[in-house]
Design a protein around this motif. Structure first.
Motif, PDB file in Angstrom:
ATOM      1  N   THR A 313      11.796  63.854 -20.373  1.00  0.00           N
ATOM      2  CA  THR A 313      11.806  65.029 -19.491  1.00  0.00           C
ATOM      3  C   THR A 313      11.260  64.683 -18.119  1.00  0.00           C
ATOM      4  OG1 THR A 313      11.613  66.575 -21.336  1.00  0.00           O
ATOM      5  CG2 THR A 313      10.890  67.356 -19.175  1.00  0.00           C
ATOM      6  N   ASP A 314      10.172  63.937 -18.084  1.00  0.00           N
ATOM      7  CA  ASP A 314       9.559  63.568 -16.807  1.00  0.00           C
ATOM      8  C   ASP A 314      10.547  62.792 -15.948  1.00  0.00           C
ATOM      9  OD1 ASP A 314       6.947  63.437 -15.238  1.00  0.00           O
ATOM     10  OD2 ASP A 314       7.498  61.314 -15.323  1.00  0.00           O
ATOM     11  N   GLN A 315      11.264  61.876 -16.538  1.00  0.00           N
ATOM     12  CA  GLN A 315      12.229  61.088 -15.772  1.00  0.00           C
ATOM     13  C   GLN A 315      13.382  61.965 -15.298  1.00  0.00           C
ATOM     14  OE1 GLN A 315      11.654  57.693 -15.004  1.00  0.00           O
ATOM     15  NE2 GLN A 315      13.123  58.398 -13.470  1.00  0.00           N
ATOM     16  N   ARG A 318      12.042  64.112 -12.322  1.00  0.00           N
ATOM     17  CA  ARG A 318      11.844  63.350 -11.083  1.00  0.00           C
ATOM     18  C   ARG A 318      13.186  62.948 -10.464  1.00  0.00           C
ATOM     19  NH1 ARG A 318       6.419  60.872 -10.519  1.00  0.00           N
ATOM     20  NH2 ARG A 318       5.100  61.733 -12.161  1.00  0.00           N
ATOM     21  N   SER A 338       0.922  65.136 -19.236  1.00  0.00           N
ATOM     22  CA  SER A 338       1.589  66.326 -19.768  1.00  0.00           C
ATOM     23  C   SER A 338       0.538  67.381 -20.055  1.00  0.00           C
ATOM     24  CB  SER A 338       2.368  65.999 -21.044  1.00  0.00           C
ATOM     25  OG  SER A 338       1.488  65.558 -22.063  1.00  0.00           O
ATOM     26  N   HIS A 364       6.733  71.560 -18.126  1.00  0.00           N
ATOM     27  CA  HIS A 364       6.629  70.364 -17.289  1.00  0.00           C
ATOM     28  C   HIS A 364       6.859  70.735 -15.826  1.00  0.00           C
ATOM     29  CE1 HIS A 364       6.066  66.034 -17.704  1.00  0.00           C
ATOM     30  NE2 HIS A 364       6.857  65.892 -16.648  1.00  0.00           N
ATOM     31  N   VAL A 368       3.219  70.358 -14.522  1.00  0.00           N
ATOM     32  CA  VAL A 368       3.116  68.926 -14.224  1.00  0.00           C
ATOM     33  C   VAL A 368       3.771  68.614 -12.881  1.00  0.00           C
ATOM     34  CG1 VAL A 368       3.553  66.577 -15.077  1.00  0.00           C
ATOM     35  CG2 VAL A 368       3.030  68.421 -16.699  1.00  0.00           C
TER      36      VAL A 368
END
Length: 549
Positions: A313-315, A318, A338, A364, A368
């Protein structure tokens, strides 16, 4: 609104024509007032200050000192009133209003909230942090822990002397928290079965000390015994603790306007939130129809599976933010972690986990990147004397809540159709908080009624998360529960203003970058600085007395 705006602009033109040019010294006077005010108001009203004051609680929060602080605010109010800000730049005027809101907040704390007299949790909250201490630390760390443990019995004795106006809801919440896990446990050390409340955590600390640091055990035992004595005192005197927990309707509206600097009253905010709740509930039904042939997402079964979901998810987030020109990610912003740890609960996942363990993207974005943690990383680089010290909850939560739907609309969830449903469920809960917050503070509802309302209005919402939320919004300074939905609506309005003003020149990335660069100020102040529209801030220049109960 048009009349207010016209008058505000007219008055600003008249004053600007009559006033001499602003000098650096004029603004320096504001910086001096701000610095002196912050120094004067130590101690403040946070858990860390209570913990650090330790055995001196009776002295630090005694009636005489608090009355001295209250009387001392008169000088700061006079100093602010003496500043002729009409010809200052908008940015300088915004800083002036920010200091004014801080000063108003200090007065409200001293005159109305007085948590050191009304709320047992004021003294209990910091004690959890002590019980979490890792006993494998250095000797210096152990020395700090020992000093804090030794201070606990004296601190709680002083607390009992101070607590002469305890509100019934505050007493009940304190009793619950002393003996029961809150069922949420975010930022707590992981336990498959969490210790039962604050006293349970001290039992846990005692057990660990007996095997790891036996020399600490007597001090841990004394602190634990002081907590049980404090609980027994609350139980014995509970029938006499009948004060109202909320601040009352008129004072609530005063605080919303003159401290949180939201240009609305409670009735308007409730109406707006109810419409948002209806809109998002309808949107959820439509999305469920759209996704009727999509598979339901399953909950993560292991911590490893959840970590993999978060990393993916983070990738995705971004890459989306850069590819779609949503916001600038500075080079200094690295990994941000997270917000929801993987916890296996006997009763199954709570509200947040029902969503996060299926798809992490809603929280997120909110908590985040580009929400809270990203926001904090950017704000940490701010070195302006006033703005670097100011953090408004409505600004923080309004920005983070705005991101959920805004980034869903712009395509952040294109890879996960079900995520759009989860975004709406988040928004539904946040909208339900507004009536809960306002009506508890108005003393229309107690905690039980607020919990029941939010549960009835929100899919998947469980008792523990609802109760923890109700406690936060009753015990924090008023208006934190409205910050999410109302702040989001303010963000929507600001986006609309700038899009109309700039037309074809509007850039979403530049809008977001400029908003964050303005600092964590109330959104109405940022709107004035970014757009020049003075209608909302017109209500903030003059502060009437706090209404009597």
């Amino acid at each position: 609104m048009k009349l207010i705006r016209t008058l505000a602009i007219f008055m600003a033109m008249v004053l600007a024509a009559a006033a001499p040019p602003v000098t650096a010294q004029d603004y320096d006077d504001l910086l001096e007032v701000h610095a002196e005010l912050r120094e004067f108001m130590v101690p403040g009203f946070t858990a860390s200050v209570v913990l650090d004051s330790g055995a001196r609680v009776g002295e630090v929060y005694g009636d005489a000192l608090m009355q001295e602080k209250l009387a001392g605010l008169d000088r700061f109010e006079a100093d602010l009133a003496a500043l002729d800000v009409a010809n200052w730049t908008r940015a300088q005027q915004v800083d002036y209003l920010a200091v004014k809101s801080l000063l108003n907040g200090y007065r409200f704390n001293l005159e109305v909230l007085r948590p050191w007299k009304r709320d047992p949790g004021f003294y209990l909250d910091p004690l959890m942090k002590v019980a979490f201490t890792d006993l494998s630390g250095s000797e210096d760390d152990v020395a700090v822990l020992r000093a804090r443990l030794i201070a606990v019995p004296q601190m709680l004795d002083a607390a009992r002397a101070n607590l002469t106006e305890v509100a019934g809801d505050f007493a009940d919440l304190a009793l619950h928290n002393l003996e029961n896990s809150d069922g949420v446990n975010h930022y707590h050390p992981y336990r498959a079965v969490p210790p039962p409340g604050i006293i349970g955590w001290y039992d846990d600390l005692l057990e660990r000390s007996l095997t790891q640091r036996p020399d600490l055990a007597p001090d841990v035992r004394a602190a634990r015994d002081a907590l049980t004595a404090f609980r027994d005192w609350l139980r014995a005197d509970r029938a006499a603790m009948t004060a109202a927990a909320g601040v009352g309707a008129a004072r609530y509206d005063w605080y919303i306007r003159h401290v949180r600097m939201i240009p609305l009253d409670a009735a308007t905010m409730i109406t707006l939130a109810e419409r948002e709740h209806e809109r998002m509930t309808a949107a959820l039904a439509l999305l469920r129809h759209r996704n009727r042939n999509e598979p339901e997402l399953s909950l993560s079964a292991t911590a490893e599976e959840q970590r993999a979901k978060i990393a993916e998810t983070d990738q995705i987030v971004r890459d989306f933010l850069v590819r779609e020109d949503i916001i600038t990610i500075p080079d200094y912003v690295g990994a941000l972690g997270s917000n929801t740890p993987f916890i296996e609960r006997p009763g199954g996942p709570n509200f947040w986990e029902q969503i996060q363990f299926r798809d992490p993207i809603p929280d997120h974005l909110h908590a985040v990147i580009p929400g809270h943690r990203f926001d904090a990383a950017v704000s940490a680089r701010d070195d302006r004397p006033i703005r670097s010290q100011y953090s408004d909850g409505g600004r923080a939560e309004g920005w983070a809540t705005y991101l959920e739907e805004a980034l869903s609309i712009t395509g952040a969830t294109a890879h996960s159709p079900r995520a759009d449903e989860y975004m709406q469920i988040f928004g539904i809960f946040r909208a339900a908080r507004v009536p809960a917050d306002a009506r508890m503070q108005q003393n229309v509802w107690d905690v039980r009624e607020a919990v029941d309302y939010m549960k009835a209005k929100t899919p998947w919402l469980d008792e523990d998360v609802a109760r923890v939320d109700a406690e936060i919004y009753l015990r924090r300074p008023p208006g934190y529960g409205v910050a999410y939905t109302i702040g989001k609506l303010q963000m929507d309005a600001l986006l609309a203003d700038r899009a109309v003003q700039l037309g074809e020149e509007f850039s979403l990335r530049e809008f977001h970058d400029r908003f964050l660069a303005n600092g964590r100020l109330p959104i109405a102040l940022t709107r004035y600085e970014m757009t020049g529209e003075a209608d909302e801030v017109a209500a903030f220049w003059n502060t009437p007395p706090i209404p009597q109960p």
